[in-house]
Design a protein around this motif. Structure first.
Motif, PDB file in Angstrom:
ATOM      1  N   ASP A  16       0.848  -1.197   0.000  1.00 55.29           N
ATOM      2  CA  ASP A  16       0.000   0.000   0.000  1.00 55.29           C
ATOM      3  C   ASP A  16       0.881   1.244   0.000  1.00 55.29           C
ATOM      4  O   ASP A  16       1.862   1.331   0.749  1.00 55.29           O
ATOM      5  N   ARG A  17       0.479   2.219  -0.821  1.00 50.24           N
ATOM      6  CA  ARG A  17       1.217   3.484  -0.875  1.00 50.24           C
ATOM      7  C   ARG A  17       0.311   4.576  -1.421  1.00 50.24           C
ATOM      8  O   ARG A  17      -0.708   4.294  -2.061  1.00 50.24           O
ATOM      9  N   LYS A  18       0.716   5.829  -1.147  1.00 48.62           N
ATOM     10  CA  LYS A  18       0.022   6.962  -1.741  1.00 48.62           C
ATOM     11  C   LYS A  18       0.757   7.360  -3.018  1.00 48.62           C
ATOM     12  O   LYS A  18       1.974   7.561  -2.989  1.00 48.62           O
ATOM     13  N   PRO A  19       0.059   7.499  -4.109  1.00 49.52           N
ATOM     14  CA  PRO A  19       0.735   7.769  -5.390  1.00 49.52           C
ATOM     15  C   PRO A  19       1.544   9.069  -5.388  1.00 49.52           C
ATOM     16  O   PRO A  19       2.562   9.172  -6.063  1.00 49.52           O
ATOM     17  N   ASP A  20       1.084  10.073  -4.639  1.00 48.50           N
ATOM     18  CA  ASP A  20       1.768  11.366  -4.685  1.00 48.50           C
ATOM     19  C   ASP A  20       2.898  11.488  -3.669  1.00 48.50           C
ATOM     20  O   ASP A  20       3.561  12.522  -3.590  1.00 48.50           O
ATOM     21  N   ASP A  21       3.138  10.476  -2.841  1.00 53.29           N
ATOM     22  CA  ASP A  21       4.227  10.536  -1.855  1.00 53.29           C
ATOM     23  C   ASP A  21       5.579  10.338  -2.549  1.00 53.29           C
ATOM     24  O   ASP A  21       5.718   9.451  -3.405  1.00 53.29           O
ATOM     25  N   ARG A  22       6.533  11.158  -2.190  1.00 49.90           N
ATOM     26  CA  ARG A  22       7.890  10.953  -2.711  1.00 49.90           C
ATOM     27  C   ARG A  22       8.607   9.960  -1.795  1.00 49.90           C
ATOM     28  O   ARG A  22       8.593  10.104  -0.577  1.00 49.90           O
ATOM     29  N   MET A  23       9.239   8.970  -2.378  1.00 48.58           N
ATOM     30  CA  MET A  23       9.846   7.882  -1.609  1.00 48.58           C
ATOM     31  C   MET A  23      11.267   7.630  -2.080  1.00 48.58           C
ATOM     32  O   MET A  23      11.678   6.481  -2.266  1.00 48.58           O
ATOM     33  N   ILE A  24      12.022   8.698  -2.281  1.00 48.10           N
ATOM     34  CA  ILE A  24      13.412   8.599  -2.725  1.00 48.10           C
ATOM     35  C   ILE A  24      14.329   8.797  -1.522  1.00 48.10           C
ATOM     36  O   ILE A  24      14.209   9.797  -0.798  1.00 48.10           O
ATOM     37  N   VAL A  25      15.214   7.846  -1.292  1.00 44.35           N
ATOM     38  CA  VAL A  25      16.206   7.963  -0.219  1.00 44.35           C
ATOM     39  C   VAL A  25      17.595   7.808  -0.838  1.00 44.35           C
ATOM     40  O   VAL A  25      17.742   7.279  -1.952  1.00 44.35           O
ATOM     41  N   LEU A  26      18.607   8.282  -0.099  1.00 41.74           N
ATOM     42  CA  LEU A  26      19.984   8.072  -0.521  1.00 41.74           C
ATOM     43  C   LEU A  26      20.514   6.807   0.134  1.00 41.74           C
ATOM     44  O   LEU A  26      20.466   6.666   1.362  1.00 41.74           O
ATOM     45  N   GLY A  27      21.014   5.877  -0.660  1.00 42.55           N
ATOM     46  CA  GLY A  27      21.507   4.643  -0.087  1.00 42.55           C
ATOM     47  C   GLY A  27      22.058   3.717  -1.152  1.00 42.55           C
ATOM     48  O   GLY A  27      22.199   4.079  -2.327  1.00 42.55           O
ATOM     49  N   GLU A  28      22.341   2.501  -0.711  1.00 42.25           N
ATOM     50  CA  GLU A  28      22.818   1.454  -1.616  1.00 42.25           C
ATOM     51  C   GLU A  28      21.656   0.503  -1.849  1.00 42.25           C
ATOM     52  O   GLU A  28      21.170  -0.163  -0.926  1.00 42.25           O
ATOM     53  N   GLY A  29      21.193   0.440  -3.086  1.00 41.23           N
ATOM     54  CA  GLY A  29      19.974  -0.282  -3.399  1.00 41.23           C
ATOM     55  C   GLY A  29      20.001  -1.748  -3.010  1.00 41.23           C
ATOM     56  O   GLY A  29      19.025  -2.276  -2.441  1.00 41.23           O
ATOM     57  N   ALA A  30      21.118  -2.425  -3.290  1.00 42.38           N
ATOM     58  CA  ALA A  30      21.186  -3.858  -2.994  1.00 42.38           C
ATOM     59  C   ALA A  30      21.076  -4.117  -1.497  1.00 42.38           C
ATOM     60  O   ALA A  30      20.428  -5.094  -1.066  1.00 42.38           O
ATOM     61  N   ARG A  31      21.694  -3.265  -0.680  1.00 47.45           N
ATOM     62  CA  ARG A  31      21.632  -3.457   0.772  1.00 47.45           C
ATOM     63  C   ARG A  31      20.219  -3.195   1.299  1.00 47.45           C
ATOM     64  O   ARG A  31      19.704  -3.945   2.144  1.00 47.45           O
ATOM     65  N   LEU A  32      19.596  -2.130   0.832  1.00 42.89           N
ATOM     66  CA  LEU A  32      18.236  -1.842   1.290  1.00 42.89           C
ATOM     67  C   LEU A  32      17.268  -2.942   0.845  1.00 42.89           C
ATOM     68  O   LEU A  32      16.335  -3.298   1.582  1.00 42.89           O
ATOM     69  N   GLU A  33      17.480  -3.493  -0.338  1.00 40.56           N
ATOM     70  CA  GLU A  33      16.634  -4.598  -0.791  1.00 40.56           C
ATOM     71  C   GLU A  33      16.782  -5.801   0.134  1.00 40.56           C
ATOM     72  O   GLU A  33      15.805  -6.507   0.438  1.00 40.56           O
ATOM     73  N   ARG A  34      18.020  -6.021   0.642  1.00 42.51           N
ATOM     74  CA  ARG A  34      18.241  -7.137   1.575  1.00 42.51           C
ATOM     75  C   ARG A  34      17.453  -6.914   2.864  1.00 42.51           C
ATOM     76  O   ARG A  34      16.928  -7.879   3.455  1.00 42.51           O
ATOM     77  N   VAL A  35      17.351  -5.664   3.330  1.00 40.29           N
ATOM     78  CA  VAL A  35      16.590  -5.374   4.549  1.00 40.29           C
ATOM     79  C   VAL A  35      15.150  -5.844   4.392  1.00 40.29           C
ATOM     80  O   VAL A  35      14.594  -6.572   5.243  1.00 40.29           O
ATOM     81  N   PHE A  36      14.492  -5.455   3.293  1.00 37.95           N
ATOM     82  CA  PHE A  36      13.070  -5.774   3.124  1.00 37.95           C
ATOM     83  C   PHE A  36      12.868  -7.256   2.784  1.00 37.95           C
ATOM     84  O   PHE A  36      11.840  -7.837   3.154  1.00 37.95           O
ATOM     85  N   GLU A  37      13.841  -7.864   2.121  1.00 38.39           N
ATOM     86  CA  GLU A  37      13.748  -9.308   1.903  1.00 38.39           C
ATOM     87  C   GLU A  37      13.783 -10.057   3.230  1.00 38.39           C
ATOM     88  O   GLU A  37      13.017 -11.013   3.450  1.00 38.39           O
ATOM     89  N   ASN A  38      14.678  -9.648   4.123  1.00 41.52           N
ATOM     90  CA  ASN A  38      14.757 -10.303   5.437  1.00 41.52           C
ATOM     91  C   ASN A  38      13.470 -10.104   6.230  1.00 41.52           C
ATOM     92  O   ASN A  38      12.993 -11.024   6.924  1.00 41.52           O
ATOM     93  N   LEU A  39      12.872  -8.902   6.159  1.00 42.51           N
ATOM     94  CA  LEU A  39      11.629  -8.651   6.888  1.00 42.51           C
ATOM     95  C   LEU A  39      10.493  -9.468   6.305  1.00 42.51           C
ATOM     96  O   LEU A  39       9.637 -10.008   7.055  1.00 42.51           O
TER      97      LEU A  39
END
Length: 527
Positions: A399-422
């Protein structure tokens, strides 16, 4: 983490060359402080050499004055009646403070103010003067040598007027001639000769002891000022060096003890009363030593946990291997081989997670962060899971709001690992046909991502423990050894490296289950 590193690199340069002190870095800081202040004092001491030029100007002025007096005395003597000449010479000698002599055309002495009874020109005998004058003459000679001042000839009396260079020049050239001499006590003696209309020459001689006295008085005053300034400057330099060098030495000794492996017993002084750069340095070093001590403790605890976690599969593997050599039943052998495969798989997964967990901090410190679209990442993860098929009929929802900005500064592969683990964690605890809800929305300067499941939830007293390494409380339906207990610990390390936070909280809808929340700072990008 990364902005701090970039700041230090910008301040110090790539290799710190802008802070390099080449030859001066080999000298003690105390000596350098003293040397700088003493150099300033030496510039002040240059005033002694200025006094030499001051004395030269006074002497030149007195020479010009003596020449004018000699010319005027010559005109006055030429204009007076010969009978009144001697009284006039005495009066003029008394008024000008000089010795006056008249020489005839052959250089013979006609009139001498001393012979007339006026003894106003008397040279001092240096052997009869007190010690202060001896020291003063020594200083005069030393300064003259240093500034390379010309040394006047020594004054000596001459019997014949022709032996005086001033008299010879005045007679030959018809002009006023002057000479500066040096008395035995180093005071200047000035002679001046002016031609007379009758063919003779008048010569005046004056001992300008007042010039030497004036210069010595000024030099004494300057010496007192220089002495006082030197004492104050040296004391202030020592005080400054004490306030800088002593804390630095204390910090250096503490750093050496930390380097020698005594971090646990070293207390780095924080210097709380100092609000200057040294206080900042002391507190930074103290915080660094505390962080180092915590890192050492964590490393030791991690090593102990690794040893403990590897003993179980190794013990199981050893028992199975030993049993294979004794069991002849094919069915039992197949069962033991299955145990061996599971234990090897478990060890491989455990070693992979341990390797990643141990290298995360170093890799994140060197990572170059780039803009990452978290919404697109989460949509992709959900789509991949749905395409592969989710076990036990569990559904994933984003679920998300279409008009919300969701850009963060980071390393994509590492952040993807966070959500995969969750998501993996939520899948483990979700019941059959359960729903895993993933939501993301911006709150102020942060992006908040929530992962909710319908499992048994996390007890409130265990909400921090679940992020510890090798802490693994698995559901009864899950086969033992499928997880290493490092997934959530790795997730927290990655989130911390992105200046974010991850925690567990209660669900607002009162439904059973766990809610894991990740907060990440939004990227400040131009619109």
């Amino acid at each position: 983490m990364v902005p701090g590193i970039d700041f230090l690199r910008n301040e110090l340069g790539d290799d710190g060359r802008d802070l390099t002190l080449r030859w001066s870095g080999q000298i003690s800081l105390t000596r350098r402080i003293l040397a700088v202040n003493i150099f300033a004092l030496l510039l002040l001491a240059g005033g002694f050499f200025y006094l030499d030029s001051y004395r030269s100007r006074i002497v030149d002025s007195r020479v010009a004055q003596t020449a004018r007096e000699a010319r005027l005395i010559g005109e006055a003597i030429a204009a007076v009646d010969p009978a009144l000449r001697n009284p006039l010479v005495v009066r003029l000698a008394s008024d000008t403070g000089s010795r006056i002599r008249l020489f005839d055309a052959r250089g013979g002495t006609m009139v001498d103010s001393r012979a007339l009874g006026l003894r106003n020109f008397v040279l001092q005998d240096p052997d009869k003067e007190d010690r202060d004058q001896v020291i003063a003459r020594f200083l005069d000679a030393a300064i003259d040598i240093v500034v390379m001042a010309p040394r006047p000839p020594l004054y000596r009396e001459r019997a014949d007027g022709q032996q005086w260079p001033d008299v010879a020049a005045a007679r030959a050239q018809g002009v006023v001639a002057t000479t500066v001499w040096r008395a035995p006590d180093r005071t200047p003696v000035i002679t001046a000769a002016a031609p007379l209309r009758a063919g003779g020459v008048v010569m005046t001689t004056v001992n300008a002891r007042d010039i030497t006295k004036t210069v010595r008085i000024e030099r004494f005053r300057l010496s007192m000022v220089l002495l006082g300034v030197s004492i104050v400057s040296i004391l202030l330099s020592l005080f400054l060096a004490r306030t800088i060098v002593r804390p630095l030495r204390r910090l250096a000794r503490a750093a050496v003890r930390v380097r020698l492996g005594r971090a646990r017993e070293v207390v780095v002084p924080r210097l709380p009363s100092r609000r200057d750069e040294l206080g900042m340095l002391a507190r930074a070093l103290s915080d660094m030593s505390l962080a180092l001590r915590a890192r050492i403790d964590a490393t030791e605890a991690f090593a102990a946990d690794v040893t403990h976690e590897m003993k179980n599969p190794l013990a199981s593997l050893r028992s199975a291997v030993e049993g294979l050599s004794r069991v002849q039943d094919p069915a039992l052998q197949a069962q033991l081989l299955a145990i061996v495969r599971d234990d090897v798989h478990r060890l491989d997964r455990l070693l992979s997670d341990i390797s990643e967990a141990s290298r995360l901090d170093a890799q994140l410190s060197r990572a170059k962060f780039e803009p990452v679209d978290i919404a697109a990442m989460l949509e992709g993860l959900v789509a991949q899971r749905d395409a592969r098929g989710v076990e036990r009929g569990i559904r994933l929802r984003f679920d998300r709001k279409p008009d919300d900005r969701m850009i963060v500064l980071g390393e994509g592969a590492r952040l993807e690992r966070v959500f995969e683990n969750l998501i993996d964690n939520a899948l483990s605890f979700s019941p059959e046909s359960g729903v895993i809800a993933i939501s993301a929305n911006s709150q102020g300067d942060d992006l908040v991502i929530r992962v909710e499941d319908e499992g048994p939830g996390v007890p409130e007293d265990a909400r921090e423990d679940v992020f510890k390494r090798f802490h693994s409380v698995r559901p009864d339906s899950e086969t033992f050894g499928q997880h290493s207990g490092l997934g959530l610990a790795i997730a927290r390390t990655i989130v911390d490296g992105h200046q974010g936070a991850i925690f567990v909280e209660s669900r607002e809808d009162r439904i059973d289950g766990a809610r894991f929340v990740v907060r990440l700072p939004l990227a400040d990008l131009p619109l």
